[in-house]
Design a protein around this motif. Structure first.
Motif, PDB file in Angstrom:
ATOM      1  N   ALA A  13       0.833  -1.200   0.000  1.00  0.00           N
ATOM      2  CA  ALA A  13       0.000   0.000   0.000  1.00  0.00           C
ATOM      3  C   ALA A  13       0.864   1.245   0.000  1.00  0.00           C
ATOM      4  N   GLU A  14       0.509   2.206  -0.795  1.00  0.00           N
ATOM      5  CA  GLU A  14       1.176   3.516  -0.777  1.00  0.00           C
ATOM      6  C   GLU A  14       0.412   4.391   0.214  1.00  0.00           C
ATOM      7  N   MET A  15       1.108   4.868   1.234  1.00  0.00           N
ATOM      8  CA  MET A  15       0.432   5.606   2.303  1.00  0.00           C
ATOM      9  C   MET A  15       1.200   6.884   2.607  1.00  0.00           C
ATOM     10  N   SER A  16       0.497   7.846   3.178  1.00  0.00           N
ATOM     11  CA  SER A  16       1.167   9.068   3.611  1.00  0.00           C
ATOM     12  C   SER A  16       2.002   8.770   4.855  1.00  0.00           C
ATOM     13  N   GLY A  17       2.963   9.638   5.130  1.00  0.00           N
ATOM     14  CA  GLY A  17       3.788   9.463   6.325  1.00  0.00           C
ATOM     15  C   GLY A  17       2.935   9.410   7.580  1.00  0.00           C
ATOM     16  N   ALA A  18       1.927  10.285   7.664  1.00  0.00           N
ATOM     17  CA  ALA A  18       1.051  10.310   8.840  1.00  0.00           C
ATOM     18  C   ALA A  18       0.316   8.989   8.982  1.00  0.00           C
ATOM     19  N   PRO A  43      -1.332  16.852   9.897  1.00  0.00           N
ATOM     20  CA  PRO A  43      -1.613  15.649   9.100  1.00  0.00           C
ATOM     21  C   PRO A  43      -1.821  14.407   9.966  1.00  0.00           C
ATOM     22  N   ILE A  44      -1.057  14.307  11.061  1.00  0.00           N
ATOM     23  CA  ILE A  44      -1.215  13.140  11.947  1.00  0.00           C
ATOM     24  C   ILE A  44      -2.558  13.232  12.672  1.00  0.00           C
ATOM     25  N   TYR A  45      -2.902  14.438  13.123  1.00  0.00           N
ATOM     26  CA  TYR A  45      -4.193  14.590  13.822  1.00  0.00           C
ATOM     27  C   TYR A  45      -5.358  14.287  12.898  1.00  0.00           C
ATOM     28  N   ASP A  46      -5.200  14.528  11.603  1.00  0.00           N
ATOM     29  CA  ASP A  46      -6.277  14.202  10.680  1.00  0.00           C
ATOM     30  C   ASP A  46      -6.486  12.692  10.589  1.00  0.00           C
ATOM     31  N   ILE A  47      -5.387  11.938  10.655  1.00  0.00           N
ATOM     32  CA  ILE A  47      -5.521  10.468  10.656  1.00  0.00           C
ATOM     33  C   ILE A  47      -6.165  10.001  11.969  1.00  0.00           C
ATOM     34  N   LEU A  48      -5.868  10.706  13.059  1.00  0.00           N
ATOM     35  CA  LEU A  48      -6.413  10.297  14.361  1.00  0.00           C
ATOM     36  C   LEU A  48      -7.896  10.651  14.512  1.00  0.00           C
ATOM     37  N   TYR A  49      -8.400  11.485  13.602  1.00  0.00           N
ATOM     38  CA  TYR A  49      -9.804  11.892  13.658  1.00  0.00           C
ATOM     39  C   TYR A  49     -10.688  10.662  13.532  1.00  0.00           C
ATOM     40  N   ASN A  50     -11.408  10.342  14.597  1.00  0.00           N
ATOM     41  CA  ASN A  50     -12.266   9.140  14.617  1.00  0.00           C
ATOM     42  C   ASN A  50     -11.487   7.860  14.301  1.00  0.00           C
ATOM     43  N   HIS A  51     -10.255   7.790  14.753  1.00  0.00           N
ATOM     44  CA  HIS A  51      -9.457   6.587  14.490  1.00  0.00           C
ATOM     45  C   HIS A  51     -10.078   5.379  15.222  1.00  0.00           C
ATOM     46  N   PRO A  52     -10.211   4.252  14.527  1.00  0.00           N
ATOM     47  CA  PRO A  52     -10.922   3.121  15.154  1.00  0.00           C
ATOM     48  C   PRO A  52     -10.150   2.470  16.302  1.00  0.00           C
ATOM     49  N   LYS A  53      -8.815   2.576  16.306  1.00  0.00           N
ATOM     50  CA  LYS A  53      -8.059   1.796  17.305  1.00  0.00           C
ATOM     51  C   LYS A  53      -7.281   2.665  18.289  1.00  0.00           C
ATOM     52  N   VAL A 169      12.706   9.901  21.035  1.00  0.00           N
ATOM     53  CA  VAL A 169      12.005  10.961  20.311  1.00  0.00           C
ATOM     54  C   VAL A 169      12.097  10.699  18.808  1.00  0.00           C
ATOM     55  N   ILE A 170      10.955  10.834  18.120  1.00  0.00           N
ATOM     56  CA  ILE A 170      10.930  10.746  16.654  1.00  0.00           C
ATOM     57  C   ILE A 170      10.408  12.080  16.134  1.00  0.00           C
ATOM     58  N   ASP A 171      11.276  12.819  15.462  1.00  0.00           N
ATOM     59  CA  ASP A 171      10.920  14.152  14.958  1.00  0.00           C
ATOM     60  C   ASP A 171      10.548  13.998  13.479  1.00  0.00           C
ATOM     61  N   ILE A 172       9.332  14.389  13.139  1.00  0.00           N
ATOM     62  CA  ILE A 172       8.836  14.134  11.779  1.00  0.00           C
ATOM     63  C   ILE A 172       8.426  15.448  11.109  1.00  0.00           C
ATOM     64  N   PRO A 173       9.195  15.910  10.118  1.00  0.00           N
ATOM     65  CA  PRO A 173       8.827  17.134   9.403  1.00  0.00           C
ATOM     66  C   PRO A 173       7.454  16.997   8.746  1.00  0.00           C
ATOM     67  N   LYS A 174       6.782  18.141   8.599  1.00  0.00           N
ATOM     68  CA  LYS A 174       5.397  18.099   8.132  1.00  0.00           C
ATOM     69  C   LYS A 174       5.299  17.545   6.705  1.00  0.00           C
ATOM     70  N   ASP A 175       6.275  17.865   5.854  1.00  0.00           N
ATOM     71  CA  ASP A 175       6.191  17.341   4.481  1.00  0.00           C
ATOM     72  C   ASP A 175       6.359  15.823   4.454  1.00  0.00           C
ATOM     73  N   VAL A 176       7.099  15.273   5.427  1.00  0.00           N
ATOM     74  CA  VAL A 176       7.261  13.815   5.498  1.00  0.00           C
ATOM     75  C   VAL A 176       5.947  13.162   5.942  1.00  0.00           C
ATOM     76  N   GLN A 177       5.142  13.905   6.711  1.00  0.00           N
ATOM     77  CA  GLN A 177       3.828  13.383   7.117  1.00  0.00           C
ATOM     78  C   GLN A 177       2.863  13.344   5.933  1.00  0.00           C
ATOM     79  N   VAL A 178       3.065  14.282   4.980  1.00  0.00           N
ATOM     80  CA  VAL A 178       2.136  14.395   3.849  1.00  0.00           C
ATOM     81  C   VAL A 178       2.563  13.505   2.681  1.00  0.00           C
ATOM     82  N   ALA A 179       3.876  13.426   2.423  1.00  0.00           N
ATOM     83  CA  ALA A 179       4.384  12.635   1.286  1.00  0.00           C
ATOM     84  C   ALA A 179       4.073  11.156   1.497  1.00  0.00           C
TER      85      ALA A 179
END
Lengths: 594, 171
Positions: A13-18, A43-53, A169-179
């Motif tokens: 599957a091709e998925m976004s970083g988030a 971008p991460i909070y958007d994935i967490l929106y109503n996240h099932p798990k 700590v894992i530091d994730i730039p915003k473009d890496v969350q979107v790409a």
């Protein structure tokens, strides 16, 4: 989400970083994330929106999130996960990250970062998070490609939870969350240079058993490592103590690994430990240190520390061995694994516990000093009494009780007068001594243990350091209890000023305290005030029986001090047992020690 | 009150580390955070795939502190191996220096004569100056630089020490 026909026909599957991040968290079994949103993690909070798990717990300040994750981790044995934004989100998390490093708490902190092309440009909410956290984490990462994210996240969990646990700590730039990048759950191939030693050297175990079998005055000095090693390690400690007949003492971090109800239990050792524990350490002929690190709060004056004993040190971290105290026999291993080996060899060689009659008699003599006794005048609540009553009332309630504390006198009184029989029930900030730890830690523990009675024992000053989390507890309907020993002072600071600076109480009075009952009510909590000894028992009962979160403002004697105490720079044998022994001054060498 | 200081020993530590971002800051920062000394530090990657670097650190401290330094280095996640060359049998250590000396007449001839004694090479020259390239143990370079100081030393660049154990086996 598109599917790519990858090499050899495997669909990946091709998925976004988030998306990849959240999928990794699910794959790691993460159920809850403590966090606070912001621009660089949207971008991460958007994935967490109503996240099932994954359940997200919205905190009120990022420091609160880190301590909640610590409380969750310490009470469940699972790693705590934190999610914060870049810049101030990350810097606010640093105190909790450092706390987790000092107390070996497994924690994953995910921080947002400005886009890769903006790094180094002083962009809005940019901070050098990997630089800032390099020395307060076990390891940290800046992930510059979504293709590397999955490997990093899984490796981070492995590093945080294995060996000596700690924060990563894992530091994730915003473009890496979107790409996007292809994702499949990677094989766990740990960092090639990371190989914690878990299994002890057999020859060292053999020598340890001979030393134990020959010892006439042995003592087991245990620490947080036993709790980190898991509940099996606590069971093994009980078995080892029973087989050898050795008395047991523990550091602040190790309380609960050995039952306080056992006749072999000496109480906590160190600066505010019991007379019997410290005297036994001083007079022992063999100290077996299990998952503790000869901290300065434990040893007192180093050149007078247990002068006539041989010492065995079991630790998973080689850098803890011979750091402050030189030992005859270092054993680098997970303490649970090492104790299992020790028990097996002890049994295999048919050793019997030595005759401890004389050693036990000496210990009983020290116990007879009743070092934890205190004088009550009947007019005021003594803080020790408040803890003792809290202990008996919660024990009588039959509930599973978890106690957290802030930092200061109340913490030491709780350690002395609340008695733990099980591990993972006592959560406190030992190494870093972080005021503001206890209340968020209680929230994290309550989320991990929804049916337990979770009580934060606090001071009037400490509780104000993360008081904003009152809102978090209400939002998630968490029935945590806060029990404030209110003496209107930063009590431990005041106590040191009394001991060292002739009672010049420079800035240690808690002026302008809020009305804690009204404050509780403003947030939708129940507030209870306990003003005198006759109200204590009923007030505690009311706190336990009231559903939902409760804050208790327990007014205690203002000038009580915490005894026994080894003053800074003094030896185990130079304990102050009561206020009459306080001289009010100290020499410069003692003043220079913390 | 006086702060007591302990006597120090010089040790050469050889590390292999994962060649990843921040590794040098991690190591240098660990030294500052814990109050250890770095006399010199060299780093370069040593494998064709650039995956591993060797770092050579010259440090000094009492034996107990040296033990702690090794243990603290060893527990950093990207560190593969730490070897104390000074405690690990015979080893070779070398440092390279570029030494700029200015002068004319007899000074210039004396500088060349000394360079010959020390097997230093001339790598740049003008009518009034030389740059010498010299390799050797640090104390040889100290001596050469000291002598040039009496002739017309302008400036010095030194690489810091690299070292390996003697014999056919790796550390």
């Amino acid at each position: 989400m598109a599917l790519l026909a990858f090499e050899e026909g495997i669909d990946v599957a091709e998925m976004s970083g988030a998306d990849i991040l959240c999928q990794c968290l699910v794959d790691q079994g993460v159920e809850v994330v403590f966090g606070y949103p912001g621009g660089a993690v949207l971008p991460i909070y958007d994935i967490l929106y109503n996240h099932p798990k994954i359940k997200h717990v919205l905190v009120r300040h990022e420091q609160g999130a880190t301590h909640m994750a610590e409380g969750y981790a310490r009470s469940t044995g699972k790693p705590g996960v934190v999610l914060v934004t870049s810049g101030p989100g990350a810097t606010n998390a640093i105190t909790g990250i450092t706390d987790a490093l000092m107390d070996s708490i497994p924690m994953i902190v995910i921080t947002g970062q400005v886009a890769t092309h903006l790094i180094g440009s002083d962009a809005f909410q940019e901070a050098d998070t990997v630089g800032l956290t390099r020395h307060c984490t076990k390891h940290n990462y800046l992930v510059k490609s979504p293709a590397k994210l999955a490997h990093v996240v899984h490796e981070a969990f492995h590093i945080a939870t294995s060996g000596r646990p700690g924060p990563v700590v894992i530091d994730i730039p915003k473009d890496v969350q979107v790409a996007t990048a292809p994702y499949s759950k990677p094989e766990m191939n740990a960092h090639p240079s990371y190989r914690p030693q878990v299994k002890a050297d057999a020859a060292a175990i053999s020598t340890a058993i001979e030393m134990l079998a020959a010892a006439e005055r042995p003592i087991l000095y245990t620490g947080g490592g036993v709790i980190n090693s898991g509940p099996e390690a606590s069971a093994l400690l009980r078995e080892l103590a029973e087989l050898t007949g050795a008395p047991v003492t523990s550091t602040l971090m190790g309380l609960g690994a050995f039952p306080a109800s056992s006749p072999q239990w000496l109480g906590m050792l160190g600066m505010h430990g019991t007379y019997e524990a410290n005297m036994a350490m001083n007079k022992a002929d063999l100290i077996v240190c299990l998952g503790a690190r000869f901290d300065d709060r434990v040893t007192g004056r180093l050149d007078a520390f247990s002068p006539n004993s041989r010492k065995i040190h079991v630790d998973i971290d080689r850098s803890s061995v011979n750091k402050t105290v030189e030992v005859e026999l270092p054993i680098i291993a997970d303490v649970g694994s090492a104790m299992a080996d020790m028990i097996a060899v002890w049994k295999q060689r048919g050793h019997e516990a030595n005759d401890m009659t004389e050693w036990t008699a000496r210990i009983d003599g020290w116990r007879a000093r009743k070092c934890l006794d205190y004088v009550e005048d009947g007019a005021e609540i003594m803080p020790q009494r408040a803890i003792a009553d809290l202990f008996s009332a919660t024990r009588a309630s039959g509930k599973d009780v978890i106690i957290t504390t802030e930092v200061g006198q109340h913490q030491m009184w709780a350690a002395q007068h609340y008695h733990f029989d099980e591990p993972n029930k006592w959560l406190t900030s030992g190494g870093l001594g972080t005021m503001g730890y206890g209340f968020p830690a209680a929230i994290g523990a309550q989320i991990g243990n929804p049916d337990s009675l979770v009580i934060c024992v606090a001071g009037d000053a400490s509780i104000q350091m993360n008081i904003q989390e009152l809102g978090t507890a209400i939002q998630y309907r968490l029935p945590v209890k806060i029990f404030i020993l209110n003496n209107e002072y930063m009590g431990m600071v005041r106590q040191w000023q009394e001991l060292t600076y002739e009672s010049r109480y420079s800035n240690s009075y808690s002026d302008a305290l809020p009305d804690f009952v009204k404050l509780a009510e403003a947030y939708g909590w129940t507030g209870i005030r306990i003003e005198g000894p006759q109200e204590l028992e009923a007030g505690i009962r009311q706190m336990i029986e009231t559903p939902g979160p409760v804050m208790v403002d327990c007014r205690v004697a203002k000038l009580s001090n915490c005894f026994p105490m080894i003053p800074s720079g003094a030896a185990h044998t130079d304990m102050l047992l009561d206020p009459s022994q306080v001289s009010g001054t100290m020499n410069d060498e003692a003043k220079a020690l913390v | 009150m006086h702060i007591q200081e302990e006597t120090n020993q010089r040790h050469v530590l050889s590390l292999t580390v994962a060649n990843e971002a921040g590794i040098l800051a991690r190591i240098a920062g660990m030294f500052t955070a814990r109050g250890y000394n770095i006399d010199s530090l060299t780093v370069a990657d040593i494998t064709p795939d650039h995956a591993i670097s060797r770092i050579t650190i010259v440090t000094n401290g009492p034996p107990k502190v040296i033990d702690q330094i090794i243990a603290q280095l060893d527990r950093l996640v990207p560190v593969h191996k730490v070897t104390d060359l000074s405690e690990n049998g015979p080893y070779v250590e070398r440092e390279l220096a570029l030494v700029k000396v200015a002068g004319t007449g007899e000074d210039r001839i004396e500088a060349l004569r000394l360079a010959d004694v020390f097997r230093a090479k001339v790598v740049d020259t003008t009518i009034e100056s030389f740059i010498f390239e010299i390799t050797g143990p640090s104390d040889k370079i100290d001596t050469f630089v000291g002598l040039m100081g009496q002739i017309g030393l302008v400036e010095v660049g030194r690489t810091g020490v690299v070292g390996l154990v003697r014999g056919k086996d790796p550390v």
